[in-house]
Design a protein around this motif. Structure first.
Motif, mmCIF file in Angstrom:
data_model
loop_
_atom_site.group_PDB
_atom_site.id
_atom_site.type_symbol
_atom_site.label_atom_id
_atom_site.label_comp_id
_atom_site.label_asym_id
_atom_site.label_seq_id
_atom_site.Cartn_x
_atom_site.Cartn_y
_atom_site.Cartn_z
ATOM 1 N N PHE A 18 57.226 36.267 -49.316
ATOM 2 C CA PHE A 18 56.740 37.276 -50.270
ATOM 3 C C PHE A 18 55.613 38.067 -49.611
ATOM 4 C CE2 PHE A 18 54.180 38.637 -53.952
ATOM 5 C CZ PHE A 18 55.151 39.368 -54.587
ATOM 6 N N LEU A 20 52.907 40.216 -49.410
ATOM 7 C CA LEU A 20 52.054 40.969 -50.327
ATOM 8 C C LEU A 20 51.575 42.279 -49.733
ATOM 9 C CD1 LEU A 20 49.779 38.325 -52.028
ATOM 10 C CD2 LEU A 20 51.443 39.786 -53.109
ATOM 11 N N ILE A 23 53.461 45.546 -50.572
ATOM 12 C CA ILE A 23 53.664 46.014 -51.946
ATOM 13 C C ILE A 23 53.191 47.449 -52.086
ATOM 14 C CG2 ILE A 23 52.881 45.711 -54.316
ATOM 15 C CD1 ILE A 23 52.792 42.756 -53.780
ATOM 16 N N THR A 28 57.088 49.682 -56.920
ATOM 17 C CA THR A 28 57.307 48.411 -57.591
ATOM 18 C C THR A 28 56.319 48.279 -58.732
ATOM 19 O OG1 THR A 28 57.920 47.472 -55.477
ATOM 20 C CG2 THR A 28 57.483 45.913 -57.252
ATOM 21 N N GLU A 32 53.768 43.197 -62.178
ATOM 22 C CA GLU A 32 54.897 42.322 -62.417
ATOM 23 C C GLU A 32 54.985 41.228 -61.362
ATOM 24 O OE1 GLU A 32 57.018 41.737 -64.663
ATOM 25 O OE2 GLU A 32 56.491 43.356 -66.004
ATOM 26 N N GLN A 33 54.287 41.416 -60.228
ATOM 27 C CA GLN A 33 54.389 40.423 -59.176
ATOM 28 C C GLN A 33 53.663 39.141 -59.526
ATOM 29 O OE1 GLN A 33 51.718 41.533 -55.779
ATOM 30 N NE2 GLN A 33 51.485 43.385 -56.984
ATOM 31 N N TRP A 34 52.757 39.157 -60.507
ATOM 32 C CA TRP A 34 51.911 38.003 -60.747
ATOM 33 C C TRP A 34 52.537 37.039 -61.741
ATOM 34 C CZ3 TRP A 34 49.612 38.874 -56.692
ATOM 35 C CH2 TRP A 34 49.050 40.113 -56.369
ATOM 36 N N ARG A 82 50.487 34.406 -57.489
ATOM 37 C CA ARG A 82 51.945 34.342 -57.371
ATOM 38 C C ARG A 82 52.322 33.216 -56.420
ATOM 39 N NH1 ARG A 82 56.553 37.454 -58.816
ATOM 40 N NH2 ARG A 82 58.265 37.176 -57.358
ATOM 41 N N SER A 111 62.852 36.187 -56.421
ATOM 42 C CA SER A 111 63.100 37.165 -57.476
ATOM 43 C C SER A 111 64.209 36.717 -58.404
ATOM 44 C CB SER A 111 63.442 38.524 -56.862
ATOM 45 O OG SER A 111 64.608 38.410 -56.056
ATOM 46 N N SER A 175 61.896 40.827 -63.162
ATOM 47 C CA SER A 175 60.697 41.318 -63.835
ATOM 48 C C SER A 175 61.018 42.515 -64.716
ATOM 49 C CB SER A 175 59.632 41.694 -62.807
ATOM 50 O OG SER A 175 60.097 42.736 -61.971
#
Length: 779
Positions: A18, A20, A23, A28, A32-34, A82, A111, A175
């Motif tokens: 993932f 980060l 991002i 995106t 929503e990533q958290w 996350r 995901s 998400s």
């Protein structure tokens, strides 16, 4: 960032799946990533010790495979958390259980892991004991962090950017699907206009988890099953209107102008004509008639059928969710291993010493609940004297005023004792040291419900079975502390007292409680918005989304538990004393229609997101419901036998009345019942007859009891009635319990379609193993 706002990204370990740093919030949905958000006050950054503890906790999360990002505004510091995909890969590997019909293939990317699973695992790890020896809860208590929560997914903000047109033609991420689910819940579920619409249980499960979904599935089924109970109860109540003026007993009471009732208490110093109670006698007949027995038996059968069919409903739902074979202990062990690979299994333990101490403390609390009922008795006695001395009410209104205010005081006492009971039950659970969270929850449920049951029903037990039965008789009354005369039943009988108490308590619980349950969170949310001044917040969509979630009302471990407890108490009121209050199912039906949407609005619009929990049933609450069903049979049997006039009427009809030798068409079989049921007291035996108004012209008066006129001892009729009451109680309970057992046997807990589906899956699994086995080709 603008002004004091800044963003700081802390990258994860090398090789994480993932990235980060890659991002882009423009492409995106940033927040929503958290999976989870921690919040700290800016003051903690200036405190060296707290800042060190904060950083130490975050670094330990990093070592466990978590990524985090720090986002600041001018007041708060938000830490987006996350988990790495490898945590969820390990979870799937350990359990080898599908999450649902659409995810039978083991996920290869984070995901594809459902948001409810991500939040559940991350919440467990965050709240587990850290290497430093503390927990996140300890850090919150010490002020290192202010709070923590899972994010609501909201369309239109950063969570839902591009949903209206930018997602066509491409695959939606979980998400984005979750954000759509949240919007669907707002439109289809969390609105008052949808009060009579079916609930989207699968959508609730996808967003809030199985535990919440099963609660609403059970509440919806309970509400649906209340319809026939409410209709039958209403018919029983209204059937009394057809006999409102035709009842022989009511006629005799209304025409008894020559019968004088003895003064009933210190607040009543005059004789009263029996005919003055005419209106109350007619009202009492609305719920104390021959249909009461049939309705009590019907409710015993209803409670059994309701639970048995719910078990079938639950089995279908759980099979649909692919959780039929899911094991809670295995789930908790897997989470422990994910959090700490060196985790050692805690064996089951039982201490007779601890159990004895807990039992003694529980009995002590139960005695306290019973003592509270006695305090209510003292209040009612003192209130009667106060109302009479201050001339606030007329003499004939004092009893009604005492009953009404007593019910209000009882309601306030319930609110206070609920706080105390929860604290005591928690301490008892901590002392017992349960092995797992689910075991702790189960033990806490039993303890808390037991204490709440006595808090809610102790005064009703007193009114139903003790009030007016230990008072002595005119001329020789039992007095409290030798000063105040104990309270008597209402002139029309104790059923009227019980009816009024039930009506007031249920009415208050259904109206005031629901109003406070909605207005409290709504006003609290508005107040938080005004204090934070959201209009001045950042223009950054990600920060604004975090702020919106932070300003929602906090939730805790008891948020769903409290909803269950509220429904259990209501179920108790609906079934346990339903013989005295046949309108209870109707009130519960109206309340539940509101309760479902009220809870939905709270969870979706006013509160932070509940941490999803996996479950395949409603747990210990099912045993609570079954226990209430048994108690309802016993309590209703006792109400009919000892509180209502059903048994005395039947005995008079066939043993003492004009029809004892056979029916006579020209005469009602209850003719003379009132004269038979009232004992005689000679006014010369009063200790102070001069103080009683009109005593110079009265030689005798009547009172409700079965005593001899010569020595005022209990008469033969009393003992005959007592024996018949006990026989009826035994027969009623055995018949009702047999009906419950037969109904439970007749309706299988699991539908055949579910059993056949499970058997077919087991068979197919064995066939696949057999075909894949090397030895199978040699046979």
């Amino acid at each position: 960032m603008q002004g004091e706002e800044s963003g700081q990204i802390l990258a994860g370990t090398e090789g994480d799946s993932f990235p980060l740093m890659e991002i882009n919030t423009g492409e995106t949905e940033a927040s929503e990533q958290w999976d989870y958000v921690l919040v700290a006050d800016h003051r903690t950054q200036r405190n060296t010790r707290q800042a060190h503890q904060q950083q130490q906790f975050l670094e330990e999360l990093k070592r466990k495979g978590f990524h985090y990002k720090m986002i600041e505004d001018h007041r708060k510091v938000f830490f987006g958390i996350r988990a790495d995909s490898r945590i969820f890969d390990l979870y799937c590997t350990l359990l080898m259980e599908p999450e649902g019909p659409a995810t039978r293939v083991q996920p290869a990317r984070p995901s594809s892991v459902p948001a409810t699973t991500r939040i559940r695992i991350v919440n467990f790890v965050l709240n587990s004991k850290a290497a430093a020896g503390g927990t996140l809860e300890d850090l919150v208590k010490s002020g290192v962090f202010e709070t923590r929560f899972a994010l609501h997914k909201v369309r239109g903000g950063p969570a839902g950017r591009g949903l209206e047109g930018g997602t066509r033609g491409r695959k939606l991420s979980p998400s984005v699907i979750c954000a759509q689910g949240a919007e669907d819940l707002k439109k289809r579920w969390a609105r008052w206009r949808n009060m009579f619409h079916p609930q989207p249980i699968d959508d609730i499960r996808d967003y809030f988890g199985e535990k919440v979904a099963l609660y609403f599935a059970w509440l919806g089924w309970y509400t649906y099953m209340l319809v026939p109970a409410a209709l039958v109860g209403l018919i029983i109540f209204l059937s009394g209107f057809s006999l409102f003026n035709a009842s022989q007993i009511s006629k005799e009471i209304c025409e008894a102008h020559d019968i004088l009732l003895c003064p009933r208490g210190d607040h009543s110093r005059r004789y009263q004509q029996l005919s003055d109670t005419c209106t109350f006698a007619k009202l009492t007949h609305l719920f104390d008639n021959e249909g009461t027995v049939l309705f009590a038996i019907f409710m015993a059968l209803w409670a059994t059928v309701f639970l048995e069919i719910w078990k079938r409903q639950r089995a279908r739902v759980v099979l649909h969710w692919d959780l039929y074979g899911w094991d809670e202990d295995q789930e908790e062990m897997a989470l422990e291993l994910i959090n700490c690979p060196a985790y050692e299994l805690r064996p089951q333990q039982h201490s007779y010493l601890r159990s004895t101490v807990i039992l003694m403390l529980s009995l002590l609390m139960i005695c306290l609940m019973i003592g509270m009922a006695h305090l209510l008795v003292v209040y009612r006695v003192l209130a009667a004297a106060l109302f009479n001395s201050t001339l606030l009410f007329q003499e004939d209104q004092v009893t009604t005023a005492v009953v009404v205010t007593g019910a209000l005081v009882h309601y306030v006492a319930i609110l206070i004792m609920t706080k105390i009971n929860k604290y005591v039950a928690l301490k008892l659970c901590d002392f017992e040291k349960p092995r797992t969270f689910s075991e702790r929850e189960s033990k806490f449920t039993i303890k808390f419900f037991t204490l709440q049951f006595f808090a809610h029903f102790s005064s009703l037990v007193y009114i139903a079975f003790i009030l007016g039965r230990i008072n002595g008789h005119p001329g020789k009354s039992v007095r409290l502390a030798g000063l105040w005369k104990l309270e008597e039943c209402h002139l029309s009988g104790c059923m009227m007292d019980l009816f009024l108490q039930m009506a007031i308590i249920m009415g208050l619980k259904q109206t005031l409680s629901n109003c406070m349950e909605y207005l409290g969170p709504w006003l609290a949310h508005k107040y938080r918005l005004m204090r934070f001044k959201l209009s001045r917040a950042s223009g950054d969509p990600e920060l604004r989304h975090l702020q919106r979630n932070y300003l929602l009302n906090p939730v805790n471990t008891f948020s769903l538990f409290d909803e269950f407890m509220e429904m259990m108490i209501q179920y108790g009121f609906t079934t346990i004393f339903v013989a005295a209050f046949p309108l209870a199912p109707l009130l519960a039906l109206f309340s539940n229609l509101v309760e479902i949407r009220l809870d939905a609005i709270k969870m979706v619009r006013l509160q932070r997101r509940l941490v999803p929990r996996k479950a395949k049933d409603i747990g210990t609450w099912l045993q609570v419901l079954e226990t209430i069903g048994v108690l309802a049979v016993i309590a209703n049997g006792m109400v009919i036998a000892f509180t209502s006039e059903f048994i005395p009427r039947v005995v008079y009809k066939y043993h003492y009345g004009p029809c004892r030798q056979g029916a006579q068409p020209a005469v009602d079989c209850l003719t003379g019942y009132i004269n038979h049921s009232l004992s005689v007291f000679y006014t010369k035996d009063f200790q102070d007859p001069i103080q009683i108004e009109g005593s110079e012209n009265v030689t005798k008066c009547r009172y409700r009891d079965y005593r001899n006129a010569q020595d005022y001892n209990l008469s033969e009729q009393f003992w005959v009635l007592l024996a018949i009451r006990l026989v009826f109680l035994i027969l009623f309970e055995h018949v009702a319990l047999c009906i419950k057992l037969i109904a439970a046997w007749f309706v299988p807990d699991i539908p055949q379609s579910v059993e056949n589906k499970v058997l077919e899956e087991k068979y197919q699994t064995l066939r696949e193993k057999m075909c894949s086995s090397p030895k199978s080709t040699e046979v």
